[in-house]
Design an enzyme around this catalytic site. Structure first.
Site, mmCIF file in Angstrom:
data_model
loop_
_atom_site.group_PDB
_atom_site.id
_atom_site.type_symbol
_atom_site.label_atom_id
_atom_site.label_comp_id
_atom_site.label_asym_id
_atom_site.label_seq_id
_atom_site.Cartn_x
_atom_site.Cartn_y
_atom_site.Cartn_z
ATOM 1 N N GLY A 105 77.874 21.326 33.878
ATOM 2 C CA GLY A 105 76.775 21.038 34.801
ATOM 3 C C GLY A 105 77.147 21.468 36.201
ATOM 4 N N GLU A 160 74.007 29.015 44.384
ATOM 5 C CA GLU A 160 73.448 29.440 43.096
ATOM 6 C C GLU A 160 71.921 29.301 43.172
ATOM 7 O OE1 GLU A 160 74.781 26.612 40.181
ATOM 8 O OE2 GLU A 160 75.164 28.150 38.693
ATOM 9 N N THR A 185 78.608 21.572 40.060
ATOM 10 C CA THR A 185 79.904 21.273 40.683
ATOM 11 C C THR A 185 79.860 19.900 41.341
ATOM 12 O OG1 THR A 185 80.395 23.599 40.956
ATOM 13 C CG2 THR A 185 81.545 22.109 42.428
ATOM 14 N N LYS A 221 76.121 12.833 25.935
ATOM 15 C CA LYS A 221 74.923 12.533 26.724
ATOM 16 C C LYS A 221 74.274 13.856 27.098
ATOM 17 C CE LYS A 221 73.599 12.456 30.824
ATOM 18 N NZ LYS A 221 72.211 12.885 30.641
ATOM 19 N N THR A 231 76.227 17.016 29.117
ATOM 20 C CA THR A 231 75.794 18.417 29.031
ATOM 21 C C THR A 231 74.478 18.666 29.782
ATOM 22 O OG1 THR A 231 74.700 17.950 26.933
ATOM 23 C CG2 THR A 231 76.955 18.761 26.802
ATOM 24 N N GLU A 240 83.048 22.557 33.163
ATOM 25 C CA GLU A 240 82.398 23.882 33.212
ATOM 26 C C GLU A 240 81.291 23.754 34.245
ATOM 27 O OE1 GLU A 240 83.237 26.585 31.702
ATOM 28 O OE2 GLU A 240 84.536 25.934 30.075
ATOM 29 N N ARG A 247 79.780 23.616 21.750
ATOM 30 C CA ARG A 247 80.994 24.152 22.371
ATOM 31 C C ARG A 247 82.004 23.039 22.627
ATOM 32 N NH1 ARG A 247 80.122 28.403 27.307
ATOM 33 N NH2 ARG A 247 80.126 26.635 28.669
ATOM 34 N N CYS A 259 74.738 29.661 34.042
ATOM 35 C CA CYS A 259 75.843 29.581 34.996
ATOM 36 C C CYS A 259 76.515 30.931 35.181
ATOM 37 C CB CYS A 259 76.854 28.560 34.506
ATOM 38 S SG CYS A 259 77.337 28.897 32.818
ATOM 39 N N PHE A 287 69.757 29.950 40.665
ATOM 40 C CA PHE A 287 69.342 29.417 39.356
ATOM 41 C C PHE A 287 67.870 29.707 39.067
ATOM 42 C CE2 PHE A 287 70.801 26.388 35.970
ATOM 43 C CZ PHE A 287 72.013 27.032 35.790
ATOM 44 N N GLU A 337 68.498 14.662 30.286
ATOM 45 C CA GLU A 337 67.248 13.944 30.005
ATOM 46 C C GLU A 337 66.083 14.920 29.804
ATOM 47 O OE1 GLU A 337 65.268 11.930 33.291
ATOM 48 O OE2 GLU A 337 66.789 12.704 34.639
HETATM 49 P P1 NAP Z 1 73.650 18.510 36.610
HETATM 50 O O1 NAP Z 1 72.631 17.996 37.498
HETATM 51 O O2 NAP Z 1 75.059 18.447 37.053
HETATM 52 O O3 NAP Z 1 73.456 17.773 35.211
HETATM 53 C C1 NAP Z 1 74.314 18.028 34.121
HETATM 54 C C2 NAP Z 1 74.440 16.770 33.311
HETATM 55 O O4 NAP Z 1 75.040 15.758 34.113
HETATM 56 C C3 NAP Z 1 73.102 16.209 32.840
HETATM 57 O O5 NAP Z 1 73.266 15.638 31.553
HETATM 58 C C4 NAP Z 1 72.821 15.135 33.868
HETATM 59 O O6 NAP Z 1 71.994 14.125 33.373
HETATM 60 C C5 NAP Z 1 74.229 14.598 34.096
HETATM 61 N N1 NAP Z 1 74.415 13.874 35.344
HETATM 62 C C6 NAP Z 1 73.737 13.985 36.499
HETATM 63 N N2 NAP Z 1 74.224 13.100 37.409
HETATM 64 C C7 NAP Z 1 75.218 12.409 36.799
HETATM 65 C C8 NAP Z 1 76.098 11.363 37.200
HETATM 66 N N3 NAP Z 1 76.063 10.856 38.424
HETATM 67 N N4 NAP Z 1 76.992 10.902 36.292
HETATM 68 C C9 NAP Z 1 77.044 11.406 35.054
HETATM 69 N N5 NAP Z 1 76.236 12.391 34.617
HETATM 70 C C10 NAP Z 1 75.343 12.905 35.487
HETATM 71 O O7 NAP Z 1 73.400 20.058 36.242
HETATM 72 P P2 NAP Z 1 72.100 20.696 35.623
HETATM 73 O O8 NAP Z 1 71.106 20.854 36.712
HETATM 74 O O9 NAP Z 1 71.660 19.989 34.396
HETATM 75 O O10 NAP Z 1 72.672 22.099 35.130
HETATM 76 C C11 NAP Z 1 72.764 23.200 35.956
HETATM 77 C C12 NAP Z 1 74.176 23.373 36.478
HETATM 78 O O11 NAP Z 1 75.080 23.468 35.396
HETATM 79 C C13 NAP Z 1 74.330 24.671 37.238
HETATM 80 O O12 NAP Z 1 75.135 24.465 38.374
HETATM 81 C C14 NAP Z 1 75.053 25.571 36.242
HETATM 82 O O13 NAP Z 1 75.778 26.616 36.827
HETATM 83 C C15 NAP Z 1 75.927 24.588 35.538
HETATM 84 N N6 NAP Z 1 76.322 25.107 34.217
HETATM 85 C C16 NAP Z 1 77.619 25.481 34.043
HETATM 86 C C17 NAP Z 1 78.020 26.013 32.828
HETATM 87 C C18 NAP Z 1 79.443 26.444 32.602
HETATM 88 O O14 NAP Z 1 79.797 26.672 31.453
HETATM 89 N N7 NAP Z 1 80.258 26.578 33.627
HETATM 90 C C19 NAP Z 1 77.098 26.144 31.787
HETATM 91 C C20 NAP Z 1 75.793 25.738 31.997
HETATM 92 C C21 NAP Z 1 75.420 25.210 33.232
HETATM 93 P P3 NAP Z 1 70.397 14.170 33.505
HETATM 94 O O15 NAP Z 1 69.952 15.578 33.236
HETATM 95 O O16 NAP Z 1 69.956 13.237 32.447
HETATM 96 O O17 NAP Z 1 70.097 13.745 34.898
#
Ligand code: NAP
Length: 528
Positions: A275, A428, A277, A222, A196, A297, A207, A331, A430, A225
């Site tokens: 997270g 995005e 894409t 997880k 997440t 998502e 959710r 998002c 953001f 961080e």
């Molecule tokens: P992110 O960089 O993709 O990180 C999301 C999660 O994935 C975090 O827990 C992150 O860990 C983990 N993660 C990162 N690299 C990984 C890997 N190689 N393997 C496994 N897990 C990994 O996204 P974010 O910056 O936190 O969130 C923003 C993004 O989420 C935006 O694009 C937003 O649109 C999207 N989002 C979508 C929704 C939806 O419902 N569609 C809702 C909310 C957010 P760490 O943080 O510990 O590095």
């Protein structure tokens, strides 16, 4: 590389401030009042036992096996909040074993038993909404009112799935021959791995966890961080609610290591992710080797179309809510506002005026509507989008620069005369930046809105009911807000199409993601 840059930001953020308006490394400014508000909030949380700095595996509050930790700090002030375990593959494998052992007992409980325990958890989340809200503001930055709102929203998923657990019906299918009876059973998928993000530190967790637990699955979460503390506090309340140890586990730390262990395990039968894409694609690819069920998502690039026949007041209110919630870090936040020629200047003026009334500051302060961005890297992204737009001819109507509060704060911004060749049209942002694009007619509006790989949320403002219907059908998005900027609710299916994801969360449909259908065929039923 992603992890490295995040960890550098984390180190930059971990500063403490003591003078009246000190400016520590990174350029952050903080009043003594903001400092003492944070200190007092942290103390209250410690006293309530909700500021925990361990992960949860089974019934054990754990550190990383090698003792490594990572610092969680307040994005508004840079203050230290906690050192949490920086776990990896081995701890995740242990959590998978524990969740796998808990699965037979949990899945065999009656739905009424699981429902009761989820309901207890809901009650505890609501009872502690003020403390949990404060914790969220401290680690994520969003204004306290918004944070408490998220706790209630997050708890709503737990309540909903406590109720839906009782409605996991099977089916009887009429057979084509007299001697057969055909039945469909719906059974839990098994052990689930959930990853997440930081922007909704609790709602993105409940959710997933609530429908998984309602279905009879066990889960390893997880959290990001940046925001693990809300997850851990909620898990403590889940144990207190009577949810058995091992059913909900939290591991914190090295994302690729934890993700890798979840993907490679044959015991983990489903990956659910919220997270970016970019990471979602990696998880989808990694799930192929063991053919896991996957829900994603992902990111968005939400258009908001404002037609000449819109009610301007409603459009301004709706666009403001959909753009600036969580300082633009959701998002479903509007990324592009498309305004029809005839109303463009009038809308731009009214919208810019409304945006200039937003109040930026530490989320714990009364009256603040815009908190900080999550870290300096997020601010750098916003800066680069605005610079790119301005260099290509955009006009700044409001804001347009980093906020005088410093490092993680950016001014709520409105840009006019933006065009599709700008970065902000395709990516995005953001952050709190609203670009206003111009269009001539309905056909052009739909074409521009759909001109993206993303397809999560979209918004339309018009008083013409036929147009509203037509455009809602033509938009290639999972969700459409018609004359409405706030569309998220636990009772409706949330999710995207195209590169915004797979599957739905919330509503009765969210439960299907954690259930498998089993077809049972009774034969030789005709003979006595
Ligand atoms: P992110 O960089 O993709 O990180 C999301 C999660 O994935 C975090 O827990 C992150 O860990 C983990 N993660 C990162 N690299 C990984 C890997 N190689 N393997 C496994 N897990 C990994 O996204 P974010 O910056 O936190 O969130 C923003 C993004 O989420 C935006 O694009 C937003 O649109 C999207 N989002 C979508 C929704 C939806 O419902 N569609 C809702 C909310 C957010 P760490 O943080 O510990 O590095």
């Amino acid at each position: 590389m992603l992890l490295f840059s995040r960890r550098v930001s984390r180190v930059l953020a971990a500063v403490s401030v003591h003078s009246k308006f000190a400016t520590p490394p990174g350029g952050i400014k903080m009043s003594t009042k903001a400092h003492s508000d944070s200190q007092e909030a942290t103390k209250k949380l410690r006293d309530a036992g909700l500021l925990l700095s361990r992960a949860l595996i089974g019934d054990k509050w754990c550190e990383a096996f090698d003792g490594r930790t990572i610092t969680v700090s307040n994005p508004a002030t840079g203050e230290f909040l906690a050192d949490v375990p920086f776990m990896g593959r081995k701890e995740t494998e242990l959590a998978i074993t524990v969740a796998n052992e808990a699965f037979p007992v949990w899945s065999q409980k009656t739905t009424a038993e699981r429902s009761k325990l989820l309901r207890n958890w809901f009650d505890l989340l609501i009872e502690h909404k003020e403390e949990l809200g404060r914790l969220m503001t401290l680690e994520q930055g969003k204004p306290l009112k918004e944070a408490i709102g998220e706790i209630v929203y997050a708890a709503g998923f737990v309540e909903l799935y406590a109720e839906e657990a009782k409605r996991i019906y099977g089916e009887i299918i009429p057979a084509a021959t007299h001697d057969k009876r055909l039945i469909v059973l719906r059974q839990p998928v098994g052990v689930v791995g959930a990853i997440t993000p930081w922007n909704f530190p609790l709602a993105m967790i409940t959710r997933k966890v609530a429908p998984a637990l309602a279905a009879g699955c066990t889960i390893i979460v997880k959290p990001s961080e940046f925001t693990p503390l809300s997850a851990v506090a909620a898990a403590k309340l889940a144990l207190q609610a009577g949810i058995p140890p091992g059913v909900l586990n939290i591991v914190i730390g090295d994302a690729p290591q934890i993700g890798g262990a979840l993907l490679e395990s044959t015991k983990v039968r489903k990956i659910t992710f919220t997270g970016s894409t970019q990471v979602g694609k990696k998880l989808m690819e990694g799930s192929a080797a063991t053919v896991k069920k996957v829900s994603l998502e992902l990111g968005g690039n939400a258009p908001c179309i404002i037609f000449d026949d819109a009610n301007i007041e409603v459009a301004v209110r709706g666009a403001l809510a959909a753009k600036y919630r969580n300082s633009g870090q959701t998002c479903v936040c509007i990324n592009r506002i498309l305004v029809q020629d005839g109303i463009y200047e009038e809308f731009a003026k009214a919208f810019a005026q409304a945006v200039s009334g937003l109040h930026v500051g530490n989320g714990l302060e009364e009256g603040v509507t815009q908190g900080p961005l999550i870290n300096p890297a997020a601010v750098a992204k916003v800066v680069s989008h605005v610079e790119d737009a301005v260099a290509k001819g955009a006009r700044v109507l409001v804001g347009g620069k980093t906020h005088s509060l410093g490092r993680t704060f950016y001014e709520p911004t409105v840009l006019a005369d933006t065009t599709p060749d700008m970065k902000i049209f395709c990516e995005e942002v953001f952050g709190p930046v609203a670009p206003l694009f111009r269009f001539k007619d309905e056909k052009e509006a739909v074409r521009l809105a759909n001109d993206t790989h993303f397809g999560l949320a979209s918004y339309v403002f018009t008083e013409n009911i036929s147009r509203a219907w037509r455009v809602a059908e033509a938009l290639e998005y999972g969700m459409v807000g018609l004359n409405e900027g706030l569309i998220s609710t636990e009772v409706a299916p949330f999710g995207g199409v195209k590169q915004s994801g797979l599957g739905r969360e919330g509503s009765k449909y969210g439960l299907d993601e954690y259930l498998e259908m089993k077809y049972v065929c009774f034969g030789n039923m005709a003979s006595s």
